[in-house]
Design a protein around this motif. Structure first.
Motif, PDB file in Angstrom:
ATOM      1  N   ALA A 251       4.724  32.631  56.681  1.00 13.97           N
ATOM      2  CA  ALA A 251       3.518  31.967  56.191  1.00 13.97           C
ATOM      3  C   ALA A 251       2.873  31.124  57.288  1.00 13.97           C
ATOM      4  CB  ALA A 251       3.851  31.092  54.984  1.00 13.97           C
ATOM      5  N   LYS A 252       3.675  30.446  58.092  1.00 18.61           N
ATOM      6  CA  LYS A 252       3.156  29.649  59.209  1.00 18.61           C
ATOM      7  C   LYS A 252       2.468  30.549  60.227  1.00 18.61           C
ATOM      8  CE  LYS A 252       3.074  25.825  61.726  1.00 18.61           C
ATOM      9  NZ  LYS A 252       2.458  24.591  61.325  1.00 18.61           N
ATOM     10  N   ALA A 253       3.006  31.732  60.455  1.00 19.55           N
ATOM     11  CA  ALA A 253       2.390  32.666  61.399  1.00 19.55           C
ATOM     12  C   ALA A 253       1.094  33.250  60.842  1.00 19.55           C
ATOM     13  CB  ALA A 253       3.369  33.787  61.734  1.00 19.55           C
TER      14      ALA A 253
ATOM     15  N   ARG B 253      -3.717  24.396  62.364  1.00 22.18           N
ATOM     16  CA  ARG B 253      -2.499  23.603  62.432  1.00 22.18           C
ATOM     17  C   ARG B 253      -2.320  22.839  61.132  1.00 22.18           C
ATOM     18  NH1 ARG B 253      -1.543  20.792  67.911  1.00 22.18           N
ATOM     19  NH2 ARG B 253      -0.935  19.260  66.398  1.00 22.18           N
ATOM     20  N   GLN B 254      -1.167  22.979  60.539  1.00 19.46           N
ATOM     21  CA  GLN B 254      -0.862  22.229  59.335  1.00 19.46           C
ATOM     22  C   GLN B 254      -0.075  20.967  59.650  1.00 19.46           C
ATOM     23  OE1 GLN B 254      -0.148  25.643  59.447  1.00 19.46           O
ATOM     24  NE2 GLN B 254      -2.073  26.098  58.440  1.00 19.46           N
ATOM     25  N   GLY B 255       0.419  20.860  60.842  1.00 25.02           N
ATOM     26  CA  GLY B 255       1.207  19.696  61.216  1.00 25.02           C
ATOM     27  C   GLY B 255       2.602  19.763  60.617  1.00 25.02           C
ATOM     28  N   GLY B 256       3.414  18.804  60.956  1.00 24.21           N
ATOM     29  CA  GLY B 256       4.738  18.718  60.361  1.00 24.21           C
ATOM     30  C   GLY B 256       5.833  19.432  61.129  1.00 24.21           C
ATOM     31  N   GLY B 257       5.497  20.330  62.001  1.00 23.12           N
ATOM     32  CA  GLY B 257       6.504  21.027  62.780  1.00 23.12           C
ATOM     33  C   GLY B 257       7.201  22.119  61.997  1.00 23.12           C
ATOM     34  N   TRP B 258       8.136  22.776  62.679  1.00 27.72           N
ATOM     35  CA  TRP B 258       8.809  23.926  62.096  1.00 27.72           C
ATOM     36  C   TRP B 258       9.788  23.531  60.997  1.00 27.72           C
ATOM     37  CZ3 TRP B 258       7.744  28.863  62.091  1.00 27.72           C
ATOM     38  CH2 TRP B 258       6.867  29.345  63.054  1.00 27.72           C
TER      39      TRP B 258
ATOM     40  N   LEU C  58       9.628  25.113  57.329  1.00 27.27           N
ATOM     41  CA  LEU C  58      10.716  25.867  56.724  1.00 27.27           C
ATOM     42  C   LEU C  58      11.129  25.274  55.375  1.00 27.27           C
ATOM     43  CD1 LEU C  58      12.855  26.653  59.880  1.00 27.27           C
ATOM     44  CD2 LEU C  58      11.262  28.138  58.675  1.00 27.27           C
ATOM     45  N   VAL C  59      11.152  23.955  55.275  1.00 22.43           N
ATOM     46  CA  VAL C  59      11.458  23.322  53.988  1.00 22.43           C
ATOM     47  C   VAL C  59      10.383  23.670  52.968  1.00 22.43           C
ATOM     48  CG1 VAL C  59      11.656  21.101  52.805  1.00 22.43           C
ATOM     49  CG2 VAL C  59      12.832  21.465  54.976  1.00 22.43           C
ATOM     50  N   LEU C  60       9.115  23.613  53.393  1.00 22.07           N
ATOM     51  CA  LEU C  60       8.024  23.986  52.493  1.00 22.07           C
ATOM     52  C   LEU C  60       8.085  25.469  52.146  1.00 22.07           C
ATOM     53  CD1 LEU C  60       5.084  21.918  54.017  1.00 22.07           C
ATOM     54  CD2 LEU C  60       6.373  21.448  51.929  1.00 22.07           C
ATOM     55  N   GLY C  61       8.606  26.278  53.051  1.00 24.93           N
ATOM     56  CA  GLY C  61       8.801  27.694  52.766  1.00 24.93           C
ATOM     57  C   GLY C  61       9.813  27.918  51.659  1.00 24.93           C
ATOM     58  N   VAL C  62      10.886  27.173  51.678  1.00 21.43           N
ATOM     59  CA  VAL C  62      11.888  27.261  50.612  1.00 21.43           C
ATOM     60  C   VAL C  62      11.275  26.824  49.288  1.00 21.43           C
ATOM     61  CG1 VAL C  62      14.087  26.354  49.768  1.00 21.43           C
ATOM     62  CG2 VAL C  62      13.840  26.970  52.168  1.00 21.43           C
TER      63      VAL C  62
ATOM     64  N   LEU D  59       2.025  25.594  51.815  1.00 25.16           N
ATOM     65  CA  LEU D  59       1.559  25.140  53.129  1.00 25.16           C
ATOM     66  C   LEU D  59       0.092  24.729  53.099  1.00 25.16           C
ATOM     67  CD1 LEU D  59       3.280  27.585  55.637  1.00 25.16           C
ATOM     68  CD2 LEU D  59       3.641  25.138  55.431  1.00 25.16           C
ATOM     69  N   LEU D  60      -0.735  25.458  52.360  1.00 29.87           N
ATOM     70  CA  LEU D  60      -2.145  25.076  52.230  1.00 29.87           C
ATOM     71  C   LEU D  60      -2.288  23.726  51.537  1.00 29.87           C
ATOM     72  CD1 LEU D  60      -3.823  28.469  51.284  1.00 29.87           C
ATOM     73  CD2 LEU D  60      -4.166  27.156  53.386  1.00 29.87           C
ATOM     74  N   ILE D  61      -1.539  23.535  50.467  1.00 28.85           N
ATOM     75  CA  ILE D  61      -1.591  22.246  49.762  1.00 28.85           C
ATOM     76  C   ILE D  61      -1.097  21.124  50.665  1.00 28.85           C
ATOM     77  CG2 ILE D  61      -0.591  20.944  47.841  1.00 28.85           C
ATOM     78  CD1 ILE D  61      -0.639  23.603  46.248  1.00 28.85           C
ATOM     79  N   TYR D  62      -0.019  21.357  51.391  1.00 22.76           N
ATOM     80  CA  TYR D  62       0.497  20.355  52.327  1.00 22.76           C
ATOM     81  C   TYR D  62      -0.542  20.025  53.405  1.00 22.76           C
ATOM     82  CZ  TYR D  62       3.397  18.167  55.895  1.00 22.76           C
ATOM     83  OH  TYR D  62       3.906  17.306  56.826  1.00 22.76           O
ATOM     84  N   GLY D  63      -1.223  21.046  53.905  1.00 24.49           N
ATOM     85  CA  GLY D  63      -2.261  20.820  54.905  1.00 24.49           C
ATOM     86  C   GLY D  63      -3.413  20.002  54.359  1.00 24.49           C
ATOM     87  N   LEU D  64      -3.797  20.242  53.115  1.00 22.23           N
ATOM     88  CA  LEU D  64      -4.880  19.463  52.507  1.00 22.23           C
ATOM     89  C   LEU D  64      -4.472  18.020  52.256  1.00 22.23           C
ATOM     90  CD1 LEU D  64      -6.270  22.051  49.936  1.00 22.23           C
ATOM     91  CD2 LEU D  64      -7.356  21.286  52.057  1.00 22.23           C
TER      92      LEU D  64
END
Length: 89
Positions: free
Chosen positions: A17-19, A24-29, A33-37, A75-80
């Motif tokens: 999803a990051k790829a 940039r959503q920020g927060g690092g990898w 990955l936590v948001l991916g889970v 990830l989109l929600i986190y970025g917003l």
């Protein structure tokens, strides 16, 4: 599929999803990955609860698509949510 399978799937889905997401959503990898889970679990829950899609095994394409879509949404929600906090700093 057990919880360990969902965690592994979520880690991989978060990286995919990051790829896929532009910018940039920020927060690092690690955050990604936590948001991916979280996204994989959320996507699986919503797909089975709302759409009645039965979840397959670890290697089922439906499972992967749902996990990746859930990760993209999270990830989109986190970025917003974090966009405003970065501009104030």
């Amino acid at each position: 599929m057990g919880i360990i399978g969902w965690i592994i799937l979520g880690l991989i889905a978060g990286a995919i999803a990051k790829a896929i997401l532009p910018g940039r959503q920020g927060g690092g990898w690690i955050i990604t990955l936590v948001l991916g889970v979280v996204g994989a679990l959320l996507g699986g829950f919503l797909a089975s609860a709302i759409f009645g899609v039965a979840m397959g095994g670890f290697f089922d394409i439906r499972t992967w698509v749902i996990a990746i879509l859930g990760s993209i949404v999270v990830l989109l929600i986190y970025g917003l949510v974090t966009r405003g906090s970065r501009s104030r700093a």
